[in-house]
Design an enzyme around this catalytic site. Structure first.
Site, mmCIF file in Angstrom:
data_model
loop_
_atom_site.group_PDB
_atom_site.id
_atom_site.type_symbol
_atom_site.label_atom_id
_atom_site.label_comp_id
_atom_site.label_asym_id
_atom_site.label_seq_id
_atom_site.Cartn_x
_atom_site.Cartn_y
_atom_site.Cartn_z
ATOM 1 N N ARG A 133 60.016 6.455 52.978
ATOM 2 C CA ARG A 133 58.938 5.551 52.566
ATOM 3 C C ARG A 133 59.337 4.097 52.751
ATOM 4 N NH1 ARG A 133 56.337 6.115 46.633
ATOM 5 N NH2 ARG A 133 58.385 5.293 46.040
ATOM 6 N N LYS A 235 55.216 -0.156 49.146
ATOM 7 C CA LYS A 235 55.809 -0.541 47.860
ATOM 8 C C LYS A 235 56.417 -1.931 48.017
ATOM 9 C CE LYS A 235 58.244 1.657 44.013
ATOM 10 N NZ LYS A 235 57.030 1.787 43.181
ATOM 11 N N GLU A 271 44.262 3.695 41.912
ATOM 12 C CA GLU A 271 45.435 4.077 41.121
ATOM 13 C C GLU A 271 45.584 3.128 39.950
ATOM 14 O OE1 GLU A 271 49.417 2.777 42.845
ATOM 15 O OE2 GLU A 271 48.241 2.989 44.671
#
Length: 388
Positions: A133, A235, A271
């Site tokens: 990721r 992220k 989210e």
């Protein structure tokens, strides 16, 4: 007369010398005291067999920063390759005022954990997926990234070097934060000329102050977390600072966290501030599809697989806010929050309560996940890495 002046001068100078000597003595004792204090901090709170622990109140850990002893540092060379990293004592780092991370927010990070088994051994949970990721996120932010092997090796070294900070089994976890940032100086808009990869750690307990109690969420309609075409699926530090205002406002009103809606129609669930969301209706578990605006959580992915194994129909789709308000259960997932039950959601002044407790879907899935992570349940999926 000259003798008198000389004598007077000696009388005046002597106390100054004594004063300096006294200061030197105090400085010596202060240094010794500081050293003794550092050594005292290293003393274990208790020792269980061969396991030595840092001096912390393990029964009352929150999700705050208690820096462990060591961090791992690795630099990216000019040719885009990362050099061999090394462990160093945890401490401040130096950055140019024109560093890429400070000027343009060129930084991404990950979050993973080390778990202690009952026998004292340490486990990591799918660190290779964190590495992948980070690599994908780095590509989006035009940054070089460590290889999967480099990333996993750095996490392992950090966990082992800070073993005494890994809480006893059942008391918490060692949260490990890999951070990749543009550390090189740059003035014009563009990628930084140098990058630094750092991994540090801190023992933590429950993320939410409610502990394992059900969360009370608020559906945010004014602020959005991410927009199509942006970096919401990365992220990145640029994704988290913008949520702070909405989160602070919600907490001041007594809510645990915020649920964000899509930026276009503001009708579809995305989210929460730092975790993914799942909606349960009967035997169907729905979660918003990751379409570039939602972070693809590793805990999210794992829970989806566990739920499928248990016979639930797991669906990734656009989840309308009305579906959320009509659900049987809602829960959140993430490395920090693990699997957290939602007790209520408030949307447009309407408050809905959801099923929670030991018989809930949330609790069943959490028990399996945590069991695998801590070695209490046999890992048949190859998710757990023993690093002893």
């Amino acid at each position: 007369m000259i003798k008198t002046i000389t004598s007077l001068r000696k009388t005046l100078v002597l106390p100054l010398h004594l004063h300096i000597r006294t200061l030197q003595t105090f400085a010596k004792y202060n240094a010794q005291a500081a050293s003794a204090l550092r050594e005292e901090r290293k003393k274990p709170l208790y020792q269980n067999g061969d396991d030595v622990y840092a001096d912390l109140d393990w029964d009352n850990l929150g999700f705050g920063l208690n820096p462990a002893d060591y961090m791992y540092v690795m630099k990216c060379s000019k040719d885009g390759e990362f050099t061999q990293g090394e462990l160093s004592p945890y401490g401040n780092i130096q950055l140019s005022p024109s560093a890429g991370v400070l000027n343009y927010g060129q930084a991404i990070y990950e979050g993973t954990k080390a778990y202690r088994k009952e026998n004292g051994k340490l486990l990591l949970f799918r660190p290779d997926h964190n590495a992948i990721r980070m690599k994908l996120g780095a590509e989006r932010m035009l940054m070089p990234s460590p290889s999967v092997d480099q990333f996993v090796n750095a996490v392992k070294q950090t966990a082992l070097a800070n073993k005494r900070w890994v809480p006893p089994a059942g008391k918490g976890t060692l949260y490990i934060r890999p951070l990749l940032m543009g550390s090189g100086p740059i003035l014009g808009l563009g990628p930084a000329p140098e990058y630094t990869f750092i991994v540090y750690a801190s023992p933590v307990g429950n993320y939410f102050k409610e502990g394992m109690a059900a969360l009370n969420l608020y559906v945010e309609e004014e602020y959005v977390r991410a927009a199509p075409g942006g970096a919401g699926g990365v992220k990145s530090i640029t994704n988290y600072a913008p949520v702070l205002k909405a989160l602070s406002r919600a907490k001041s009103r007594g809510f645990s966290d915020v649920l964000y809606l899509d930026s276009v129609k503001k009708k579809y669930l995305e989210e929460a501030s730092s975790c993914n969301v799942f909606v349960v209706k009967g035997r169907t578990i729905s979660t918003p599809a990751t379409n570039g605006t939602i972070l693809e959580g590793i805990t999210r992915k794992s829970v989806m697989e566990i739920a499928s194994d248990q016979g639930y129909q797991v669906v990734e789709k656009a989840v309308h806010v009305d579906e959320v308000m009509d659900a049987d259960e809602v829960f959140c997932t993430g490395t920090a929050v693990v699997v957290a039950p939602v007790g209520t959601i408030t949307y447009q002044e309407k408050r809905v309560e959801y099923k929670t407790g030991d018989e809930s879907v949330c609790q069943k899935l959490r028990s399996v996940l945590v069991g695998i992570q801590t070695g209490l349940i046999e890992d048949n999926k190859g998710w757990v890495t023993d690093i002893n």
